[in-house]
Write an enzyme that holds these catalytic residues in place. Structure first.
Site, short mmCIF file in Angstrom:
data_model
loop_
_atom_site.label_atom_id
_atom_site.label_comp_id
_atom_site.label_asym_id
_atom_site.label_seq_id
_atom_site.Cartn_x
_atom_site.Cartn_y
_atom_site.Cartn_z
N CYS A 89 -45.23 23.08 92.72
CA CYS A 89 -44.00 23.65 93.28
C CYS A 89 -42.77 23.44 92.40
O CYS A 89 -41.86 24.26 92.38
CB CYS A 89 -43.72 23.07 94.67
SG CYS A 89 -45.18 22.82 95.69
N CYS A 121 -40.97 26.13 90.00
CA CYS A 121 -40.07 27.18 90.51
C CYS A 121 -38.94 26.61 91.37
O CYS A 121 -37.84 27.14 91.39
CB CYS A 121 -40.85 28.18 91.35
SG CYS A 121 -41.97 29.18 90.37
N HIS A 122 -39.23 25.53 92.11
CA HIS A 122 -38.23 25.05 93.08
C HIS A 122 -37.47 23.82 92.59
O HIS A 122 -36.54 23.37 93.27
CB HIS A 122 -38.92 24.73 94.42
CG HIS A 122 -39.59 25.92 95.03
ND1 HIS A 122 -38.89 26.90 95.70
CD2 HIS A 122 -40.88 26.33 95.04
CE1 HIS A 122 -39.74 27.85 96.12
NE2 HIS A 122 -40.96 27.51 95.72
N HIS A 155 -39.21 39.24 83.64
CA HIS A 155 -40.09 38.20 83.11
C HIS A 155 -40.71 38.73 81.82
O HIS A 155 -41.82 39.28 81.83
CB HIS A 155 -41.17 37.84 84.14
CG HIS A 155 -41.88 36.57 83.79
ND1 HIS A 155 -42.84 36.51 82.82
CD2 HIS A 155 -41.76 35.31 84.28
CE1 HIS A 155 -43.29 35.26 82.73
NE2 HIS A 155 -42.64 34.50 83.60
N MET A 183 -43.91 34.06 95.19
CA MET A 183 -44.49 32.83 95.74
C MET A 183 -46.00 33.02 95.90
O MET A 183 -46.45 33.91 96.62
CB MET A 183 -43.82 32.54 97.09
CG MET A 183 -44.50 31.47 97.93
SD MET A 183 -44.23 29.80 97.32
CE MET A 183 -45.53 28.91 98.18
N HIS A 210 -34.83 31.72 81.54
CA HIS A 210 -36.26 31.42 81.71
C HIS A 210 -37.01 31.69 80.41
O HIS A 210 -37.03 30.86 79.53
CB HIS A 210 -36.80 32.22 82.90
CG HIS A 210 -38.14 31.74 83.35
ND1 HIS A 210 -38.31 30.64 84.13
CD2 HIS A 210 -39.38 32.21 83.11
CE1 HIS A 210 -39.59 30.44 84.36
NE2 HIS A 210 -40.27 31.38 83.74
FE1 DHE Z 1 -44.90 30.15 82.37
C1 DHE Z 1 -43.95 31.10 79.19
C2 DHE Z 1 -41.92 28.57 82.78
C3 DHE Z 1 -45.57 29.83 85.69
C4 DHE Z 1 -48.10 31.11 81.79
N1 DHE Z 1 -43.21 29.94 81.21
C5 DHE Z 1 -43.03 30.39 79.92
C6 DHE Z 1 -41.74 29.96 79.45
C7 DHE Z 1 -41.17 29.22 80.47
C8 DHE Z 1 -42.10 29.22 81.57
C9 DHE Z 1 -39.82 28.56 80.46
C10 DHE Z 1 -41.13 30.23 78.09
C11 DHE Z 1 -41.57 29.19 77.09
C12 DHE Z 1 -41.06 29.45 75.68
O1 DHE Z 1 -41.08 30.59 75.23
O2 DHE Z 1 -40.61 28.50 75.01
N2 DHE Z 1 -43.90 29.37 83.98
C13 DHE Z 1 -42.70 28.76 83.92
C14 DHE Z 1 -42.31 28.31 85.23
O3 DHE Z 1 -41.29 27.62 85.52
C15 DHE Z 1 -43.25 28.92 86.20
C16 DHE Z 1 -42.56 30.13 86.81
C17 DHE Z 1 -43.62 28.09 87.38
C18 DHE Z 1 -44.31 26.80 87.07
O4 DHE Z 1 -44.61 26.05 88.00
O5 DHE Z 1 -44.59 26.51 85.92
C19 DHE Z 1 -44.35 29.38 85.25
N3 DHE Z 1 -46.55 30.43 83.55
C20 DHE Z 1 -46.62 30.25 84.87
C21 DHE Z 1 -47.94 30.53 85.38
O6 DHE Z 1 -48.31 30.42 86.60
C22 DHE Z 1 -48.77 30.98 84.25
C23 DHE Z 1 -49.19 32.44 84.44
C24 DHE Z 1 -50.05 30.18 84.05
C25 DHE Z 1 -49.78 28.71 83.97
O7 DHE Z 1 -49.73 28.19 82.86
O8 DHE Z 1 -49.63 28.08 85.00
C26 DHE Z 1 -47.77 30.84 83.09
N4 DHE Z 1 -45.84 30.98 80.78
C27 DHE Z 1 -47.18 31.25 80.74
C28 DHE Z 1 -47.51 31.76 79.42
C29 DHE Z 1 -46.31 31.79 78.68
C30 DHE Z 1 -45.28 31.28 79.54
C31 DHE Z 1 -48.90 32.21 78.98
C32 DHE Z 1 -46.13 32.23 77.22
C33 DHE Z 1 -46.14 33.73 77.09
C34 DHE Z 1 -46.04 34.17 75.66
O9 DHE Z 1 -46.70 35.19 75.31
O10 DHE Z 1 -45.32 33.57 74.88
#
Ligand code: DHE
Length: 546
Positions: A51, A54-55, A376, A92, A335
């Site tokens: 959680c 996001c929160h 996003h 969510m 983000h």
């Molecule tokens: Fe991510 C990128 C944060 C949920 C997979 N994600 C990012 C970035 C951030 C971020 C800040 C950019 C990083 C950078 O470029 O330096 N992500 C978050 C969250 O805060 C969020 C919404 C909720 C959480 O609890 O983490 C979240 N993210 C997810 C997922 O649920 C995903 C699908 C699978 C997982 O890992 O849990 C996921 N996020 C990714 C991926 C990238 C990413 C694969 C990079 C994409 C790319 O092509 O560069």
């Protein structure tokens, strides 16, 4: 005589207020559902894992709303349980429906949320140093690749819940090695040379993977925070591969590391004053980080402070020299984001439905763009349009729209920073899109769609006409409880890969498509393919091709 009486009245007033507050607090606490110490400890961990992203660790909200107990008390435990079970259309997840949480766990979590949040711990350099391990020292690493595989076309595939990264050959699609990286790896980034992948886990653990070793393996690791999402390497000429930086969600921190050993070199606290209102933000989380091509610095986005920092690494190895951090006010809820034309870093201020284009050369805000609902971009998609010149696109989590913006103020000033297309897609829930100069398509996922069909559907959008050329539900995805997530092209741009993100107990697959005909040409399967999420091609990630 008057003065003491007035003071007495004030102090009586303060005492009355204090009494009223104490009574209110006592009443509120009396209404808090009880929990055993074990339940509280377990729920604290689940909250942190599922959680807090996001929160917020302090529950102040960001991508999701705040989860303060007083606000939630008005909604009540049954409502909270229903939301945790089934999710909400704005993004969510339905933890119960996805089989991630049982009804018993959801019931405990609802009680946890109705109690005051526990204060998470801070971290010291000493604690970080305790986690630092160099498995293979730089001098013991090979001076040339130890295998004859085409390592620049390797894909690093995150196996999220397995705590592993699979290194897969982009040509043969064979598994080259499985490396143990630790819990819930979030992203990989490539060093400037492409030789190393750096990974970052949600638990804050960073690993350095050497692709020249036979087999590729983790050569160093460190855990600079408890909760993290971003990592980047130094890419400026003369500093290639030399440093890395981890962006933490908790504590509010960025940590500079040696690029070859991951030794922690510098901790940079990010808690501070919010842009605009100027309130103090204790939980100022580090979101996307990117290495500048113009200066020896990283562009570091501080989510809740609404600021983008330019962190200079050029004097990191010169004790007594200043560490320059230039602070630019951008906007709140920063983000993810990516390069447009390798000059403008476009980052989503996601809860404001905006994109901020940062000019990395001038270190200014070049433009603010109205996106759809909760943009996003991942890193976005770049191409050159015959009419508008260079354009950059983002998907939107909360609306059925791909937003395309013209990004060339010098070559095409008449279009620059205008949204030139809002392409209607069939579902909400997009997280990622991607293209390659050699493909006529932008490929688009709907992974967070509340509809299982939507979550398994990909679309290909024509880069010239902006028409949705084709959308298809990936066969077999739902059979393995999977949602199709994250697109990555091979080095040549002839194929793209998409992960079927399923459950840990069921192997799933990675679908490989022809980048022109959109036919599925291969399916990467095997017992090891469990919970694949992000995939990163060594060449494309090192050179920012997307
Ligand atoms: Fe991510 C990128 C944060 C949920 C997979 N994600 C990012 C970035 C951030 C971020 C800040 C950019 C990083 C950078 O470029 O330096 N992500 C978050 C969250 O805060 C969020 C919404 C909720 C959480 O609890 O983490 C979240 N993210 C997810 C997922 O649920 C995903 C699908 C699978 C997982 O890992 O849990 C996921 N996020 C990714 C991926 C990238 C990413 C694969 C990079 C994409 C790319 O092509 O560069």
């Amino acid at each position: 005589m008057n003065e003491p009486r007035r003071l007495r009245r004030i102090s009586t007033g303060i005492a009355a207020l204090a009494l009223a507050a104490t009574l209110a607090l006592a009443q509120a606490q009396a209404e808090r559902p009880t929990m055993t110490a074990e339940e509280f400890a377990e729920a604290t961990q689940v909250y942190f894992d599922r959680c807090a992203g996001c929160h917020g660790a302090l529950r102040g909200g960001a991508t999701g709303p705040n989860l303060y107990p007083d606000r939630l008390a008005e909604k009540g435990a049954p409502y909270l349980q229903a939301v945790m079970f089934g999710g909400l259309p704005g993004g969510m997840p339905g933890w119960g429906m996805q089989g991630v949480m049982s009804m018993e766990e959801i019931e405990v979590m609802a009680r946890f949320l109705l109690n005051e949040p526990p204060a998470p711990a801070q971290i010291s350099l000493e604690q970080i140093l305790d986690t630092w391990v160099v498995h293979v020292a730089p001098e013991d690493r090979p001076s040339e690749p130890q295998h004859d595989l085409d390592w620049e076309d390797f894909f690093g595939v995150i196996l999220r819940d397995m705590g592993q990264v699979a290194i897969v050959d982009g040509g043969t699609k064979e598994l080259v090695s499985l490396v143990e990286t630790g819990y819930a790896i979030h992203i990989l980034r490539s060093s400037a040379s492409g030789r190393y992948f750096t990974s970052i886990g949600r638990d804050g653990k960073a690993s350095l993977i050497d692709l020249w070793m036979d087999p590729p393996q983790v050569v160093a690791e460190v855990k600079p925070c408890y909760d993290a999402r971003s990592i980047e390497s130094s890419k400026y000429h003369g500093f290639e591969d030399r440093y890395a930086i981890v962006g933490c969600y908790w504590p509010a921190l960025a940590v500079v590391l040696d690029g070859l050993t991951l030794e922690p070199l510098k901790m940079i606290g990010t808690a501070g004053y919010e842009r605009g209102a100027g309130g103090y933000v204790e939980e100022a989380r580090v979101a996307a980080i990117v290495a500048s091509h113009f200066y020896p610095e990283w562009i570091v986005n501080i989510k809740e402070a609404g600021q983008t920092w330019f962190v200079d690494y050029s004097r990191m190895d010169q004790p007594g020299q200043p560490l320059a951090v230039t602070m630019l006010d951008t906007d709140l809820y920063l983000h993810d984001g990516g390069w447009a034309q390798n000059r403008y870093f476009i980052v989503a201020a996601n809860q404001l439905n905006k994109l901020i284009a940062i000019d990395a050369q001038e270190r200014t805000v070049a433009a603010v763009i109205e996106a759809g609902t909760i943009p996003h971009p991942g890193r976005g998609a770049n191409w050159v349009h015959p009419e508008y010149g260079p354009v950059w696109a983002t998907g939107n989590l909360g609306s059925q729209e791909m937003t395309v913006t013209a990004v060339d103020p010098e070559g095409h000033p008449e279009h620059a920073w205008n949204v030139v297309a809002r392409v209607q897609v069939p579902f909400t829930g997009n997280l990622f899109l991607k293209t390659h100069p050699n493909s006529p398509w932008v490929i688009y996922d709907h992974v967070m769609s509340p509809s299982p069909v939507g979550a398994a559907t990909l679309c290909a959008i024509d880069k010239v006409t902006f028409e949705v050329g084709s959308c298809w539900e990936v066969p077999g995805a739902r059979d393995v409880h999977a949602r199709m997530v994250h697109i990555e092209f091979n080095r040549a741009g002839t194929e793209f890969w998409v992960s079927a993100w399923g459950r840990m107990d069921t192997p799933s697959f990675i679908a490989v498509y022809d980048a022109v005909t959109l036919e599925e040409v291969h399916r990467i399967e095997g017992d090891w393919v469990r919970t694949p999420t992000g995939k990163f091609n060594a060449h494309n990630t090192a050179r920012d091709v997307y």
